[in-house]
Design a protein around this motif. Structure first.
Motif: not given
Length: 145
Positions: A115-120, A124-128
């Motif tokens: 994954y690129d940085l935007a995907e990472q 992370w944002w999606g599970i926090t």
């Protein structure tokens, strides 16, 4: 002395503001959270590898997010934009370990190279909590900085 505690936000199912503690800020830690580095070195219950099933669930959630939010803009992202599916079980396990266990947990074997940085960031944002609870991100910072 009144202490504002905000580090437990991740561990709760419901949105909430800061917790206001009426007890002194410093008191002895007891139970499983009372650990030292040697304890962690001797045990392996505080970290584990993500399974292929868990990684696949995160990937599926990211693909859904791309369909509803092609630029992966984090600001409008909500839990509905990142459906965790079976990864919800993993989040529940993490929450249990943080609240009832040592208070520390590490996940390993996340294939960051896929994954690129935007995907990472989106994963992370999606599970926090910010996306889960429609909250603004909070920067944790020492008071003297």
């Amino acid at each position: 002395m009144t202490t504002v505690v905000s580090t437990l936000r991740f561990c709760h199912d419901e949105p909430m503001g800061d917790l206001v503690a009426t007890e002194p800020a410093l008191r002895p830690i007891a139970g499983p959270a009372d650990w030292r580095a040697a304890d962690l070195l001797a045990e392996d219950d505080w970290h584990r590898s993500l399974t292929e099933r868990e990684v696949a669930a995160l990937h599926d959630a990211l693909e859904h997010t791309r369909r509803v939010n092609p630029t992966l803009d984090l600001a409008p992202m909500t839990a509905a934009d990142f459906p965790v599916g079976t990864f919800g079980e993993t989040i529940a396990d993490l929450r249990r370990r943080l609240i009832d266990g040592r208070g520390v947990m590490a996940w390993e074997a996340f294939p960051a190279e896929r994954y690129d940085l935007a995907e990472q960031r989106a994963i992370w944002w999606g599970i926090t909590p910010p996306s889960r609870y429609r909250r603004q991100p909070v920067v944790a910072r020492r008071p003297d900085r």
